[in-house]
Design an enzyme around this catalytic site. Structure first.
Site, PDB file in Angstrom:
ATOM      1  N   ASP A  88       0.723  -1.264   0.010  1.00 26.31           N
ATOM      2  CA  ASP A  88      -0.079   0.009   0.235  1.00 26.31           C
ATOM      3  C   ASP A  88       0.818   1.209   0.027  1.00 26.31           C
ATOM      4  OD1 ASP A  88       0.864  -0.616   2.630  1.00 26.31           O
ATOM      5  OD2 ASP A  88      -0.733   0.684   3.346  1.00 26.31           O
ATOM      6  N   GLU A 149      -0.179  -1.359   5.858  1.00 30.85           N
ATOM      7  CA  GLU A 149       1.104  -0.895   6.604  1.00 30.85           C
ATOM      8  C   GLU A 149       0.998   0.496   7.145  1.00 30.85           C
ATOM      9  OE1 GLU A 149       5.267   0.491   7.159  1.00 30.85           O
ATOM     10  OE2 GLU A 149       3.723   1.211   5.959  1.00 30.85           O
TER      11      GLU A 149
END
Length: 386
Positions: A88, A149
């Site tokens: 991400d 994350e």
């Protein structure tokens, strides 16, 4: 020995740069990583990896689980090595227009670049390609590619560790130049306070009001914040409260976080901040309720361990200067270590992350690919049959 390490020398800078630019353009912010996974799966399958996903997304509301990929390497009986990063980005990269100026890659200033951490993804792919193309010997390689994350290492927290077969690895996810080896990371917790005073109208019954914002202000004046010591940082990041300028606010919410290299330092700072809020509330006639949430645990890897020494040698192999350090920044490294894996964070040289000024030099990008390949080769040298 020269033949074994030709893989690092064979990293194709143009191919790596092109791979990074293509990956950076994939719009996959936290919770929406499926677009990235859909690109990676065929690439990794073609390279001989077997792919599996866990169901972390069902616990965090995303559209994709963590991706775990396995390749046997040339010597499947050796201990496996993992390379990990996240899929991400902190903000969308839709419409990303990369610009390269004086050997540095930027966005055009209208989006983030996504070098955090698409640069690591591209480097891992290139490193494995050259390992395969040069015929360098290696043990099994596992990729642990997490989701979600950026909001707080959430994907790693909900990773299905039963699906992970390797025990030791590296995570390129720091702003230091290639050669930075981070051996220690912090403990971290978030704190929320709900401070209650008494609401009243400033023009009708001001004497009955107890201003919750003033309670919060009194508490903040007594708190040690910022760089508390070489070991501990503390921050108040959000204050919410009040309704109208004519209303004495009866409630306010205050939130922040603490980071420390030691669990004791973390707890002492939390207690100090909570005491400041409690005392301010009591002295001004209000009350306060607190909630503390652990973000992640700290880690510390000995510098004399064979694993760390292997990373130092790998840096020397590609001609970069290594240096050992510690950071009060968090990474998936914290969570993976907490869950029984052994890993360290390595620098890859991105700068100004989480902003439209984010950038990374082509040199650091290429060196990340070389370093990843050298780490794989060093791992083989450390574990090959004698």
């Amino acid at each position: 020995m020269k033949t074994q390490f030709q893989a690092a020398e064979a990293v194709n800078g143009e191919r790596l740069l092109d791979s990074f630019l293509q990956l950076a353009k994939i719009n996959a912010p936290s919770g929406d990583e499926k677009l990235m996974a859909d690109v990676l799966v065929p690439l990794l399958t073609e390279m001989g990896f077997t792919i599996q996903f866990d169901e972390a997304n069902k616990r965090i509301g995303g559209n994709c689980g963590n991706l775990i990929a396995w390749w046997d390497g040339t010597d499947p009986e050796l201990p496996p090595l993992f390379l990990s990063t996240h899929m991400d980005t902190v903000l969308p990269t839709e419409g990303l227009n990369p610009v390269i100026k004086d050997g540095v890659i930027y966005s055009d200033g209208t989006t983030i670049l996504g070098a955090d951490d698409r640069a690591a993804l591209a480097a891992y792919l290139e490193a494995i390609r050259v390992i395969q193309e040069t015929g360098a010997r290696c043990g099994p390689i596992e990729l642990i590619l997490t989701v979600y994350e950026q909001p707080g290492l959430v994907g790693a927290r909900y990773l299905d560790y039963a699906k992970v077969r390797s025990k030791t690895g590296y995570i390129f996810d720091s702003s230091g130049d290639v050669g930075q080896i981070i051996l220690q990371g912090p403990y971290s917790s978030r704190i929320w306070w709900e401070i209650e005073g008494k609401q009243s109208h400033i023009g009708l019954n001001p004497e009955e009001g107890i201003n919750a914002i003033l309670i919060a202000a009194a508490a903040l004046r007594e708190m040690q914040l910022g760089k508390v010591s070489e070991e501990t940082l503390a921050n108040i990041g959000v204050i919410e409260g009040g309704e109208l300028t004519s209303i004495i606010p009866g409630k306010v919410k205050v939130s922040g976080e603490v980071r420390s290299f030691t669990a004791t330092g973390l707890q002492e700072q939390i207690e100090h901040m909570c005491a400041a809020v409690t005392e301010a509330a009591e002295s001004l006639g209000g009350t306060a309720h607190v909630r503390v949430e652990k973000k992640y645990a700290g880690f510390a890897i000995p510098d004399h361990s064979a694993f760390v020494q292997s990373a130092i040698r790998a840096a020397e192999r590609i001609g970069v200067k290594s240096y050992l350090t510690r950071t009060l920044g968090g990474a998936d490294t914290n969570v993976l270590n907490e869950n029984g894996l052994t890993c360290i964070t390595l620098g890859l040289g991105f700068r100004n992350i989480h902003s439209f000024q984010e950038h990374i030099s082509v040199e650091n990008l290429v060196n990340t690919g070389k370093y990843a390949a050298a780490l794989i080769c060093e791992w083989y040298e450390m574990h090959k049959p004698k």
